[in-house]
Motif scaffolding. Sequence first.
Motif, PDB file in Angstrom:
ATOM      1  N   GLU A 146       0.818  -1.212   0.000  1.00  0.00           N
ATOM      2  CA  GLU A 146       0.000   0.000   0.000  1.00  0.00           C
ATOM      3  C   GLU A 146       0.855   1.267   0.000  1.00  0.00           C
ATOM      4  N   GLY A 147       2.143   1.106   0.097  1.00  0.00           N
ATOM      5  CA  GLY A 147       3.058   2.239   0.115  1.00  0.00           C
ATOM      6  C   GLY A 147       3.864   2.303   1.400  1.00  0.00           C
ATOM      7  N   VAL A 148       4.959   3.026   1.326  1.00  0.00           N
ATOM      8  CA  VAL A 148       5.829   3.141   2.494  1.00  0.00           C
ATOM      9  C   VAL A 148       5.134   3.877   3.636  1.00  0.00           C
ATOM     10  N   ASP A 149       4.310   4.877   3.297  1.00  0.00           N
ATOM     11  CA  ASP A 149       3.607   5.630   4.339  1.00  0.00           C
ATOM     12  C   ASP A 149       2.652   4.731   5.119  1.00  0.00           C
ATOM     13  N   ALA A 150       1.948   3.858   4.390  1.00  0.00           N
ATOM     14  CA  ALA A 150       1.029   2.930   5.060  1.00  0.00           C
ATOM     15  C   ALA A 150       1.803   1.962   5.948  1.00  0.00           C
ATOM     16  N   ALA A 151       2.949   1.505   5.467  1.00  0.00           N
ATOM     17  CA  ALA A 151       3.785   0.601   6.266  1.00  0.00           C
ATOM     18  C   ALA A 151       4.290   1.310   7.525  1.00  0.00           C
ATOM     19  N   GLU A 152       4.656   2.566   7.379  1.00  0.00           N
ATOM     20  CA  GLU A 152       5.154   3.325   8.535  1.00  0.00           C
ATOM     21  C   GLU A 152       4.054   3.518   9.572  1.00  0.00           C
ATOM     22  N   LYS A 153       2.839   3.814   9.122  1.00  0.00           N
ATOM     23  CA  LYS A 153       1.718   3.967  10.061  1.00  0.00           C
ATOM     24  C   LYS A 153       1.440   2.655  10.785  1.00  0.00           C
ATOM     25  N   ALA A 154       1.523   1.545  10.057  1.00  0.00           N
ATOM     26  CA  ALA A 154       1.298   0.244  10.682  1.00  0.00           C
ATOM     27  C   ALA A 154       2.362  -0.039  11.732  1.00  0.00           C
ATOM     28  N   VAL A 155       3.604   0.311  11.435  1.00  0.00           N
ATOM     29  CA  VAL A 155       4.707   0.089  12.375  1.00  0.00           C
ATOM     30  C   VAL A 155       4.488   0.914  13.649  1.00  0.00           C
ATOM     31  N   VAL A 156       4.096   2.181  13.477  1.00  0.00           N
ATOM     32  CA  VAL A 156       3.886   3.062  14.622  1.00  0.00           C
ATOM     33  C   VAL A 156       2.711   2.575  15.479  1.00  0.00           C
ATOM     34  N   SER A 157       1.613   2.210  14.802  1.00  0.00           N
ATOM     35  CA  SER A 157       0.426   1.771  15.529  1.00  0.00           C
ATOM     36  C   SER A 157       0.679   0.471  16.284  1.00  0.00           C
ATOM     37  N   TYR A 158       1.292  -0.488  15.610  1.00  0.00           N
ATOM     38  CA  TYR A 158       1.541  -1.767  16.268  1.00  0.00           C
ATOM     39  C   TYR A 158       2.647  -1.657  17.313  1.00  0.00           C
ATOM     40  N   GLY A 159       3.528  -0.693  17.138  1.00  0.00           N
ATOM     41  CA  GLY A 159       4.535  -0.438  18.166  1.00  0.00           C
ATOM     42  C   GLY A 159       3.893  -0.023  19.475  1.00  0.00           C
ATOM     43  N   GLY A 160       2.820   0.795  19.384  1.00  0.00           N
ATOM     44  CA  GLY A 160       2.088   1.180  20.588  1.00  0.00           C
ATOM     45  C   GLY A 160       1.432  -0.008  21.266  1.00  0.00           C
ATOM     46  N   VAL A 161       0.925  -0.941  20.448  1.00  0.00           N
ATOM     47  CA  VAL A 161       0.322  -2.151  20.996  1.00  0.00           C
ATOM     48  C   VAL A 161       1.364  -2.987  21.740  1.00  0.00           C
ATOM     49  N   GLN A 162       2.527  -3.157  21.134  1.00  0.00           N
ATOM     50  CA  GLN A 162       3.593  -3.942  21.758  1.00  0.00           C
ATOM     51  C   GLN A 162       4.102  -3.280  23.031  1.00  0.00           C
ATOM     52  N   MET A 163       4.138  -1.955  23.045  1.00  0.00           N
ATOM     53  CA  MET A 163       4.573  -1.249  24.249  1.00  0.00           C
ATOM     54  C   MET A 163       3.589  -1.490  25.392  1.00  0.00           C
ATOM     55  N   GLY A 164       2.298  -1.515  25.057  1.00  0.00           N
ATOM     56  CA  GLY A 164       1.291  -1.809  26.073  1.00  0.00           C
ATOM     57  C   GLY A 164       1.452  -3.206  26.646  1.00  0.00           C
ATOM     58  N   LEU A 165       1.816  -4.169  25.794  1.00  0.00           N
ATOM     59  CA  LEU A 165       2.045  -5.537  26.272  1.00  0.00           C
ATOM     60  C   LEU A 165       3.272  -5.612  27.180  1.00  0.00           C
ATOM     61  N   LEU A 166       4.288  -4.821  26.854  1.00  0.00           N
ATOM     62  CA  LEU A 166       5.492  -4.813  27.693  1.00  0.00           C
ATOM     63  C   LEU A 166       5.208  -4.237  29.077  1.00  0.00           C
ATOM     64  N   GLU A 167       4.323  -3.246  29.134  1.00  0.00           N
ATOM     65  CA  GLU A 167       4.035  -2.558  30.395  1.00  0.00           C
ATOM     66  C   GLU A 167       2.873  -3.184  31.152  1.00  0.00           C
ATOM     67  N   LYS A 168       2.348  -4.295  30.664  1.00  0.00           N
ATOM     68  CA  LYS A 168       1.199  -4.933  31.291  1.00  0.00           C
ATOM     69  C   LYS A 168       1.514  -5.325  32.739  1.00  0.00           C
ATOM     70  N   ASN A 169       0.596  -4.993  33.639  1.00  0.00           N
ATOM     71  CA  ASN A 169       0.657  -5.348  35.076  1.00  0.00           C
ATOM     72  C   ASN A 169       1.730  -4.597  35.857  1.00  0.00           C
ATOM     73  N   VAL A 170       2.521  -3.747  35.202  1.00  0.00           N
ATOM     74  CA  VAL A 170       3.552  -3.005  35.940  1.00  0.00           C
ATOM     75  C   VAL A 170       2.917  -2.018  36.915  1.00  0.00           C
ATOM     76  N   SER A 171       1.755  -1.469  36.543  1.00  0.00           N
ATOM     77  CA  SER A 171       1.070  -0.541  37.448  1.00  0.00           C
ATOM     78  C   SER A 171       0.631  -1.242  38.735  1.00  0.00           C
ATOM     79  N   TRP A 172       0.300  -2.547  38.642  1.00  0.00           N
ATOM     80  CA  TRP A 172      -0.056  -3.290  39.845  1.00  0.00           C
ATOM     81  C   TRP A 172       1.150  -3.451  40.758  1.00  0.00           C
ATOM     82  N   LEU A 173       2.316  -3.632  40.165  1.00  0.00           N
ATOM     83  CA  LEU A 173       3.537  -3.751  40.971  1.00  0.00           C
ATOM     84  C   LEU A 173       3.802  -2.454  41.729  1.00  0.00           C
ATOM     85  N   SER A 174       3.621  -1.323  41.059  1.00  0.00           N
ATOM     86  CA  SER A 174       3.806  -0.038  41.739  1.00  0.00           C
ATOM     87  C   SER A 174       2.764   0.159  42.837  1.00  0.00           C
ATOM     88  N   LEU A 175       1.565  -0.419  42.638  1.00  0.00           N
ATOM     89  CA  LEU A 175       0.539  -0.339  43.681  1.00  0.00           C
ATOM     90  C   LEU A 175       0.992  -1.061  44.952  1.00  0.00           C
TER      91      LEU A 175
END
Length: 240
Positions: free
Chosen positions: A121-150
Amino acid sequence: MKKVVNVLSVTGLMFFGAIQSTFAQEATEESRTFHQELKLRFIEGDPQFMGIVLVALILGLAIAIERIIYLNMATTNTKKLVANVDDALSSGGVEAAKEVCRNSKGPVASIFYQGLDRVDEGVDAAEKAVVSYGGVQMGLLEKNVSWLSLFIALAPMLGFMGTVIGMIDAFDRIAVANDISPAVVAGGIKIALLTTVFGLIVAIILQIFYNYIVSKIDSIVNNMEDASIQLIDLLVKYKK
């Protein structure tokens, strides 16, 4: 995660049982080790409050161990992955590069796959997919960390609550005995101090794990961002 919690819960119960058996033994002050002394003080601090602090420690450790295992499994050699994707793009095209990502573990490989999947679909579409899915992966990395701080915040608060209740008990004894001698108030004050100490010990232990986990997440995220930039550069070169 549930398996880790179950294992640590059983370990905590065994530990608590060991505390009770040790307390039942008539060990002299000279023969006590530090470990025995610690368990003895735990019992003396009133199991009603110390048990809650122990639960906070067990749950906090369960989350910390689960996160450490997950983050270690998510850590990959991004330089090697980028090189393999570059070679695959040069020799077999996008499908070969996607196959490399499918056979690789970690969030970086998943992000690469999403970008490669939309490169038509183009490099721009690929870049948007990378950015969006990067946010998803970051959320998975930080999962349950807030409970530890609690639990880090909760452990000393529970200790301080035990302190306040212990002081109230001490003043109640003064009122009943109408005497302010040390023997009357020593028990309540002792419980107050012990609950505070153990609450702070739990918070310190969990804080060490928390800082390690946060630093590990930061390292993985930095590698993800750097690798994502390199992927976009590869796709631009491939499209030319």
